[in-house]
Design an enzyme around this catalytic site. Sequence first.
Site, PDB file in Angstrom:
ATOM      1  N   CYS A  83       0.822  -1.218   0.000  1.00 50.55           N
ATOM      2  CA  CYS A  83       0.000   0.000   0.000  1.00 50.55           C
ATOM      3  C   CYS A  83       0.854   1.266   0.000  1.00 50.55           C
ATOM      4  O   CYS A  83       0.323   2.374  -0.109  1.00 50.55           O
ATOM      5  CB  CYS A  83      -0.942   0.005   1.194  1.00 50.55           C
ATOM      6  SG  CYS A  83      -1.977  -1.458   1.251  1.00 50.55           S
ATOM      7  N   CYS A 206     -13.055   0.614   8.255  1.00 51.16           N
ATOM      8  CA  CYS A 206     -12.159   0.118   7.191  1.00 51.16           C
ATOM      9  C   CYS A 206     -12.117   1.064   6.002  1.00 51.16           C
ATOM     10  O   CYS A 206     -13.144   1.636   5.617  1.00 51.16           O
ATOM     11  CB  CYS A 206     -12.660  -1.222   6.661  1.00 51.16           C
ATOM     12  SG  CYS A 206     -12.870  -2.491   7.911  1.00 51.16           S
ATOM     13  N   LYS A 329     -10.226   6.412   4.320  1.00 47.44           N
ATOM     14  CA  LYS A 329     -11.558   5.987   4.767  1.00 47.44           C
ATOM     15  C   LYS A 329     -12.666   6.521   3.868  1.00 47.44           C
ATOM     16  O   LYS A 329     -13.564   5.792   3.477  1.00 47.44           O
ATOM     17  CB  LYS A 329     -11.769   6.457   6.221  1.00 47.44           C
ATOM     18  CG  LYS A 329     -13.129   6.137   6.790  1.00 47.44           C
ATOM     19  CD  LYS A 329     -13.295   4.644   7.007  1.00 47.44           C
ATOM     20  CE  LYS A 329     -14.717   4.162   7.000  1.00 47.44           C
ATOM     21  NZ  LYS A 329     -15.349   4.043   5.694  1.00 47.44           N
ATOM     22  N   HIS A 333      -9.195   3.842  -1.245  1.00 50.73           N
ATOM     23  CA  HIS A 333      -7.826   3.321  -1.087  1.00 50.73           C
ATOM     24  C   HIS A 333      -7.477   2.356  -2.227  1.00 50.73           C
ATOM     25  O   HIS A 333      -7.432   1.139  -2.015  1.00 50.73           O
ATOM     26  CB  HIS A 333      -7.711   2.656   0.292  1.00 50.73           C
ATOM     27  CG  HIS A 333      -6.347   2.155   0.635  1.00 50.73           C
ATOM     28  ND1 HIS A 333      -5.180   2.700   0.114  1.00 50.73           N
ATOM     29  CD2 HIS A 333      -5.937   1.139   1.477  1.00 50.73           C
ATOM     30  CE1 HIS A 333      -4.135   2.038   0.604  1.00 50.73           C
ATOM     31  NE2 HIS A 333      -4.576   1.093   1.414  1.00 50.73           N
TER      32      HIS A 333
HETATM   33  N1  COA Z   1     -16.679   2.267   3.978  1.00 47.93           N
HETATM   34  C1  COA Z   1     -17.941   2.666   3.738  1.00 47.93           C
HETATM   35  N2  COA Z   1     -18.828   1.952   3.001  1.00 47.93           N
HETATM   36  C2  COA Z   1     -18.372   0.807   2.466  1.00 47.93           C
HETATM   37  C3  COA Z   1     -17.078   0.344   2.652  1.00 47.93           C
HETATM   38  C4  COA Z   1     -16.210   1.123   3.450  1.00 47.93           C
HETATM   39  N3  COA Z   1     -14.960   0.706   3.697  1.00 47.93           N
HETATM   40  N4  COA Z   1     -16.911  -0.818   1.998  1.00 47.93           N
HETATM   41  C5  COA Z   1     -18.088  -1.088   1.401  1.00 47.93           C
HETATM   42  N5  COA Z   1     -18.981  -0.113   1.683  1.00 47.93           N
HETATM   43  C6  COA Z   1     -20.409  -0.087   1.321  1.00 47.93           C
HETATM   44  C7  COA Z   1     -20.687  -0.449  -0.133  1.00 47.93           C
HETATM   45  O1  COA Z   1     -20.829   0.697  -0.935  1.00 47.93           O
HETATM   46  C8  COA Z   1     -21.991  -1.196  -0.020  1.00 47.93           C
HETATM   47  O2  COA Z   1     -23.031  -0.249   0.122  1.00 47.93           O
HETATM   48  P1  COA Z   1     -24.497  -0.534  -0.523  1.00 47.93           P
HETATM   49  O3  COA Z   1     -24.995  -1.789   0.125  1.00 47.93           O
HETATM   50  O4  COA Z   1     -25.281   0.703  -0.150  1.00 47.93           O
HETATM   51  O5  COA Z   1     -24.249  -0.704  -1.984  1.00 47.93           O
HETATM   52  C9  COA Z   1     -21.890  -1.932   1.299  1.00 47.93           C
HETATM   53  O6  COA Z   1     -20.977  -1.154   2.092  1.00 47.93           O
HETATM   54  C10 COA Z   1     -21.359  -3.351   1.172  1.00 47.93           C
HETATM   55  O7  COA Z   1     -20.287  -3.319   0.233  1.00 47.93           O
HETATM   56  P2  COA Z   1     -19.448  -4.596  -0.143  1.00 47.93           P
HETATM   57  O8  COA Z   1     -18.566  -4.219  -1.286  1.00 47.93           O
HETATM   58  O9  COA Z   1     -20.338  -5.789  -0.294  1.00 47.93           O
HETATM   59  O10 COA Z   1     -18.559  -4.765   1.153  1.00 47.93           O
HETATM   60  P3  COA Z   1     -17.679  -5.980   1.523  1.00 47.93           P
HETATM   61  O11 COA Z   1     -18.270  -6.593   2.732  1.00 47.93           O
HETATM   62  O12 COA Z   1     -17.390  -6.859   0.346  1.00 47.93           O
HETATM   63  O13 COA Z   1     -16.291  -5.252   1.899  1.00 47.93           O
HETATM   64  C11 COA Z   1     -14.785  -4.529   3.535  1.00 47.93           C
HETATM   65  C12 COA Z   1     -16.208  -4.411   3.004  1.00 47.93           C
HETATM   66  C13 COA Z   1     -14.639  -3.565   4.713  1.00 47.93           C
HETATM   67  C14 COA Z   1     -14.504  -5.957   4.030  1.00 47.93           C
HETATM   68  C15 COA Z   1     -13.783  -4.152   2.400  1.00 47.93           C
HETATM   69  O14 COA Z   1     -14.008  -2.846   1.999  1.00 47.93           O
HETATM   70  C16 COA Z   1     -12.343  -4.313   2.831  1.00 47.93           C
HETATM   71  O15 COA Z   1     -11.793  -5.416   2.788  1.00 47.93           O
HETATM   72  N6  COA Z   1     -11.679  -3.213   3.233  1.00 47.93           N
HETATM   73  C17 COA Z   1     -10.290  -3.250   3.656  1.00 47.93           C
HETATM   74  C18 COA Z   1      -9.383  -3.134   2.474  1.00 47.93           C
HETATM   75  C19 COA Z   1      -7.953  -3.371   2.882  1.00 47.93           C
HETATM   76  O16 COA Z   1      -7.637  -4.256   3.636  1.00 47.93           O
HETATM   77  N7  COA Z   1      -7.043  -2.569   2.336  1.00 47.93           N
HETATM   78  C20 COA Z   1      -5.649  -2.675   2.633  1.00 47.93           C
HETATM   79  C21 COA Z   1      -5.379  -2.057   3.930  1.00 47.93           C
HETATM   80  S1  COA Z   1      -3.799  -2.520   4.603  1.00 47.93           S
END
Ligand code: COA
Length: 385
Positions: A83, A206, A329, A333
């Site tokens: 990252c 996240c 956030k 990202h």
């Molecule tokens: N913040 C706000 N809203 C979010 C979001 C976030 N981080 N991630 C997804 N959403 C929203 C989507 O728009 C969707 O909204 P909707 O239902 O109104 O359409 C809903 O939440 C579900 O989205 P989805 O894509 O199905 O989420 P998910 O469960 O597959 O993924 C996380 C959510 C948090 C697990 C994923 O974003 C993630 O893995 N984040 C971390 C990424 C990471 O590790 N990066 C490297 C860092 S070292």
Amino acid sequence: MRDVAVIGVGMNRWGELWEKSHRDIWTEAALKAIDDAGVDHVDAMYVGTMSGGLFVGQEHLGAMLADQLGMGPIPGTRVESACASGGLAFRQAYIAVASGIHDVVLATGVEKMTDVDGGRATYALSTAADQEYECYHGITFPGLYAMMARVHMHRYGTTREQLSAVAIKNHHNGAHNPLAQYPMEITHDVVMKSALVADPLRLMDCSPVTDGAAAAVLVPLELAKKITRTTAVRVAASAHATDTLALHDRPDMAWLGSTAKAAKDAYQQAGVGPKELSFCEVHDCFTIAEIMVIEALGLCEKGKGGEASAAGRTALGGEFPVNPSGGLKSKGHPVGATGVAQILEVVEQLRGACGVRQIKDARWGLTQNMGGTGASSVVHIFERA
Ligand code: COA
């Protein structure tokens, strides 16, 4: 070494960009930066990207994107540090200009993460952790940061409300950023009602999965003064440090050693300390990360990052504003692009071009970009020239 300045920046609106290809989003950002700089050529380019292979099946990005740019057979180098790939690509561009090897260099970052499903995206991201000692046992990044959060909470009394304060503040700032993926205001209630991802971290703690790119043009400061149509921004410091890849190998899981070391080196190079900074753009991949980063940067005491966040010290009008762009956030990202986009926000703040989220009288800005759980950190300090 020559003094270096940034004279052009560009990025596209981040989000789920299914209608655009990987090369389209990179080109849009690169051409915006070149246009902003007002140059008609670049001598070399760097591309920060974490995993073109796992996200879109495309590697060899240095050559592919140099070809796409259409500015001749220039050197095109891909840089990878998970990252922190974008921040490190910018640092390589800085070194190329400072050393006198090249005069006009394009630093870019790109990642297209939503063409694969969530499971594959999580797998791709997990390749930045220790495969043998962490991933084979089933842990992913939300889980690793959740463990860091638990240690921080246990040792320093950091609370669930203090984690939420980071997300609420960053979404508030991002609500004023037209390029952010999630530009909406949230409350503690919204955080608490969002899905539990890895206890104590919820979805609203996240950073999201994002498609996006960002770019910057660097030249020697002397040249910048002659050609820029706007405020030149001087790169006052560029520092890079590493730490153990596996979290369990660290003496203290609640301390970001690579960020502290890179910050120490950067402050020394720039001749300023945390008190002189007008604001910072930091790597809030999870809310606990921002709390730990502000401690490692020396913006507040060790263990007091949660308290400082909840007290509003990091807010736009606070004592030391953090992530005026909305951070990872709210802005999103796209891992390889994040470090370059942080620099774009700093450049625009130092130019006084950020509208509602403008930091008053901004003179010094710092960026901190990290890979994995902080196994690599890149810190830059910029000054309005
Ligand atoms: N913040 C706000 N809203 C979010 C979001 C976030 N981080 N991630 C997804 N959403 C929203 C989507 O728009 C969707 O909204 P909707 O239902 O109104 O359409 C809903 O939440 C579900 O989205 P989805 O894509 O199905 O989420 P998910 O469960 O597959 O993924 C996380 C959510 C948090 C697990 C994923 O974003 C993630 O893995 N984040 C971390 C990424 C990471 O590790 N990066 C490297 C860092 S070292």
